[in-house]
Motif scaffolding. Sequence first.
Motif, PDB file in Angstrom:
ATOM      1  N   ARG A   1      30.041  38.583  39.064  1.00 10.73           N
ATOM      2  CA  ARG A   1      31.439  38.141  39.045  1.00 10.73           C
ATOM      3  C   ARG A   1      31.670  36.979  38.093  1.00 10.73           C
ATOM      4  O   ARG A   1      32.808  36.720  37.711  1.00 10.73           O
ATOM      5  CB  ARG A   1      31.871  37.741  40.455  1.00 10.73           C
ATOM      6  CG  ARG A   1      31.920  38.893  41.437  1.00 10.73           C
ATOM      7  CD  ARG A   1      32.232  38.395  42.835  1.00 10.73           C
ATOM      8  NE  ARG A   1      32.191  39.470  43.822  1.00 10.73           N
ATOM      9  CZ  ARG A   1      32.088  39.273  45.129  1.00 10.73           C
ATOM     10  NH1 ARG A   1      32.007  38.028  45.594  1.00 10.73           N
ATOM     11  NH2 ARG A   1      32.043  40.292  45.957  1.00 10.73           N
ATOM     12  N   LEU A   2      30.616  36.247  37.750  1.00 13.80           N
ATOM     13  CA  LEU A   2      30.771  35.155  36.799  1.00 13.80           C
ATOM     14  C   LEU A   2      30.929  35.713  35.387  1.00 13.80           C
ATOM     15  O   LEU A   2      30.415  36.792  35.076  1.00 13.80           O
ATOM     16  CB  LEU A   2      29.559  34.222  36.849  1.00 13.80           C
ATOM     17  CG  LEU A   2      29.336  33.436  38.148  1.00 13.80           C
ATOM     18  CD1 LEU A   2      28.084  32.573  38.041  1.00 13.80           C
ATOM     19  CD2 LEU A   2      30.538  32.577  38.488  1.00 13.80           C
TER      20      LEU A   2
ATOM     21  N   GLN B   1      26.987  32.692  43.291  1.00 15.74           N
ATOM     22  CA  GLN B   1      28.442  32.806  43.369  1.00 15.74           C
ATOM     23  C   GLN B   1      28.958  33.516  44.625  1.00 15.74           C
ATOM     24  O   GLN B   1      29.986  33.118  45.169  1.00 15.74           O
ATOM     25  CB  GLN B   1      28.981  33.488  42.113  1.00 15.74           C
ATOM     26  CG  GLN B   1      30.488  33.384  41.916  1.00 15.74           C
ATOM     27  CD  GLN B   1      31.260  34.441  42.685  1.00 15.74           C
ATOM     28  OE1 GLN B   1      30.713  35.488  43.044  1.00 15.74           O
ATOM     29  NE2 GLN B   1      32.526  34.181  42.952  1.00 15.74           N
TER      30      GLN B   1
ATOM     31  N   ILE C   1      34.724  26.100  36.055  1.00 13.32           N
ATOM     32  CA  ILE C   1      35.709  27.176  35.915  1.00 13.32           C
ATOM     33  C   ILE C   1      35.896  27.529  34.447  1.00 13.32           C
ATOM     34  O   ILE C   1      35.927  28.710  34.065  1.00 13.32           O
ATOM     35  CB  ILE C   1      37.047  26.768  36.554  1.00 13.32           C
ATOM     36  CG1 ILE C   1      36.902  26.696  38.080  1.00 13.32           C
ATOM     37  CG2 ILE C   1      38.143  27.764  36.177  1.00 13.32           C
ATOM     38  CD1 ILE C   1      38.117  26.132  38.788  1.00 13.32           C
TER      39      ILE C   1
ATOM     40  N   SER D   1      34.832  30.675  37.372  1.00 17.42           N
ATOM     41  CA  SER D   1      34.758  30.525  38.825  1.00 17.42           C
ATOM     42  C   SER D   1      34.395  29.094  39.170  1.00 17.42           C
ATOM     43  O   SER D   1      33.756  28.386  38.374  1.00 17.42           O
ATOM     44  CB  SER D   1      33.709  31.484  39.397  1.00 17.42           C
ATOM     45  OG  SER D   1      33.572  31.320  40.793  1.00 17.42           O
TER      46      SER D   1
END
Length: 243
Positions: free
Chosen positions: A30-31, A107, A142, A147
């Motif tokens: 997801r990063l 994450q 971020i 994130s």
Amino acid sequence: MISGRVHSTESFGSVDGPGVRYVIFMQGCRLRCRYCHNPDTWSTGGGEKRTAEELLDSAERYRGYWGRDGGITVSGGEPLLQIDFLLDLFRNAKLRGINTCVDTAGQPFTREPHFLTKFSELCRLTDLFIVDIKHIDPQRHIALTGSGNENILDMLRYLSENGNPVWIRHVLVPELTDDDEYLRRTQEFISSLNNVKKVEILPYHSFGAYKWEKLGIPYSLNNIQPPDKERVENARRILNCGD
């Protein structure tokens, strides 16, 4: 039978934990780290479906090279996104007497029961966690990864509370993470943990930039050069990296 989506494997990993390791790179992350050298692992729908038995049978062909400290390391992508498969893999690895390591950015971590129950079991089955601290500052994190980092740092606190051995890695990127103030803040955080066995600085490189181009994704760090030797040594001093 549980299967996992695997991007690739490496038979003789020498930088992914102690000894020689059989490294399993899981699919999905997801990063969106701006320096990622494996953007082809991002998609959760890619990779090849493999079972724990298939992977362990393949890994054990190289067991004679592992020595006393070697074993398997599961990396990514982000292995915690496939935690059910990871648990199945490590349960079976322990039945075979195989040393286990997870290389994670943390994450997906949460203390919500649906995840923490499984993560607690994973801690029992894992001999070493290798954890990236991308950036200590939430807003900079971020900007660097897309994130926040609050749950990632909380995972490290949980591992410290639980007594799980950890290696910490930090990618040193000029203009982004190579800043003495942030390095000192990173060291302050690391010093608050009681389970860190090793800290490593990984100098930024652009070797994976061609993969971004191949995937049609703009690479934003084309003008960033690798840090020079002095800045790497400076970061190692601040973070108290061992030899």
